[in-house]
Scaffold this active site. Structure first.
Site: not given
Ligand code: NAD
Length: 408
Positions: A38, A95, A97, A102, A124, A145, A157, A195
């Site tokens: 991270d 990371v 969305e 990405k 997502s 996913h 998924e 979704n």
């Molecule tokens: P989050 O905000 O909780 O965590 C994201 C993490 O990524 C943070 O710790 C941040 O420091 C880190 N980060 C950001 N930029 C970075 C980089 N350049 N290099 C390394 N680390 C980096 O987000 P989340 O809720 O865990 O979501 C992450 C992904 O999962 C997103 O694409 C989201 O759409 C997807 N997702 C989320 C959920 C949910 O319910 N939260 C469900 C399914 C999928």
């Protein structure tokens, strides 16, 4: 890459937020060593602590013994940067969305990782092909996913990009089995299977708030049908602010009437469970959703400001609109080949979205109703409410042949 099978022994996870934490545990629990990156060291530190706490809790509950907890923790290590993970077999990115972010990460990893390594995103909804295009190995890029919390929710998924190879999909299915998930392969479209279907379902729920219903009524109707949670309780769990911030960031969608209640709640700092208030009220430390009359007043005010003539909306209408919205989008997903079968769609809804198990999933439920009946009901909604209800071509075709989705 000419290789036909991919062996996943070592993985890396990028992102130590909500999803990264659960994904890391899924992998470590199944015996896979995980390196964790991270760009915020504090976040990673905190995440390692949360994972250790979760395992300690599992030991106290008697679900695993101390030796197993120690072994799982030993499989997880923090990595300082991308070069440190160059030897892994699989990277799962979780990371923020954001497509550009990405793509940047995938481009950089592609230049560092060994040629046979697989690159997966936990996005997502974003376009897997656009992410794959940032690499020189698009056949080894896919979506994995997970659902929140990732170490508990059964659904995975597996998103197949246009160029994802069959051997890579096979490896993903094997991994899914190994980590104890119910895996469903989805084609690449906005929101994938789950979704994408959720969108029209939630849209109906939100529209009904403006037309005359209250959050508690909508949730009660769907929970009465057997859903684990109605849509507004679900939003409180997920965080109402996520979509609000995404709309803000994208600079679009914020003016739509349906999201005005969400917008106002977020402006008031009512983000859901995490802030103690959302569509419902939560006592400190409690996850019990309590009815909040302030929210009803807000709903009433917003719908009046938007010029709606409120009317009584009963549970039958709530169910009809929410369920048929799911079924019609599911039919489109099936006719477009995004899902391989109606059963796959049902698996997504049963294992990821709390659809009542005894009804078999939205497509099985529609089959039980009879597709001729569903077709008529969609046409009736189209007449009353407009073309968003136009029945999917497949519904009409199967209805005319007296067939079910399951026979497709
Ligand atoms: P989050 O905000 O909780 O965590 C994201 C993490 O990524 C943070 O710790 C941040 O420091 C880190 N980060 C950001 N930029 C970075 C980089 N350049 N290099 C390394 N680390 C980096 O987000 P989340 O809720 O865990 O979501 C992450 C992904 O999962 C997103 O694409 C989201 O759409 C997807 N997702 C989320 C959920 C949910 O319910 N939260 C469900 C399914 C999928």
């Amino acid at each position: 890459m000419s290789q036909t099978s991919f062996d996943i022994q070592q993985a890396a996870v990028i992102g130590a937020g909500t999803m990264g934490r659960g994904i890391v545990m899924c992998l470590a629990n199944a015996g896979i060593t995980v390196q964790w990156v991270d760009n915020n060291p504090q976040m990673l530190e905190q995440a390692l602590g949360t994972v250790a706490d979760t395992y300690a809790h599992n030991v106290r509950q008697g679900r695993i013994d101390q030796g197993e907890a120690d072994a799982r923790i030993a499989r997880i290590s923090a990595a300082a940067d991308y070069p440190a993970i160059r030897n892994v077999d699989l990277v799962i990115e979780a990371v923020y969305e954001n497509l550009e972010l990405k793509q940047k990460i995938f481009r950089e990893l592609d230049g560092l990782l060994k040629p046979e390594a697989l690159l997966a995103s936990n996005t997502s909804a974003l376009d897997i092909d656009a992410i794959a295009a940032a690499t020189r190995r698009p056949s080894q890029v896919l979506g994995l996913h997970f659902f929140s919390p990732a170490h508990i929710m059964k659904l995975l998924e597996i998103v197949r990009g246009a160029q994802t190879s069959p051997a890579v999909l096979e490896a993903a299915l094997t991994l899914g089995k190994r980590i104890g998930k119910v895996s469903v392969v989805s084609g690449n479209c906005h929101g994938f299977i789950g979704n994408r279907m959720l969108h029209p379902y939630v849209l109906e729920a939100r529209k009904m708030l403006l037309e005359g219903a209250y959050p508690q009524q909508v949730d009660a109707a769907l929970q009465g049908f057997g859903f684990a949670m109605g849509p507004f309780r679900m939003y409180d769990v997920v965080g109402i602010d996520l979509e609000w911030r995404a709309r803000e960031l994208a600079g679009k969608g914020q003016d739509a009437p349906e999201v005005q209640v969400d917008n106002r709640l977020c402006e008031m700092g009512r983000f859901g469970q995490k802030s103690g208030n959302g569509y419902y009220h939560y006592e400190p430390g409690s996850r019990q959703a309590e009815h909040d009359p302030e929210v009803d007043t807000l709903v009433l005010r917003v719908s009046e400001e938007l010029g709606f003539q409120r009317r009584e909306i009963g549970p039958e209408e709530i169910l009809e609109r929410c369920l048929l919205a799911l079924v019609n989008e599911g039919a489109k997903i099936l006719q477009e080949g995004i899902a391989g079968s109606a059963h796959d769609i049902d698996l997504v809804y049963l294992n990821g979205y709390g659809f009542p198990a005894d009804k078999g999933g939205p497509m099985a439920w529609a089959d039980q109703q009879g597709l001729a009946d569903i077709h008529q009901r969609l046409l009736a909604l189209q007449t009353r409410q407009g073309d968003q209800w136009q029945p999917a071509r497949l519904v009409g075709e199967l209805a005319a042949q007296g067939k079910r989705f399951a026979e497709r």
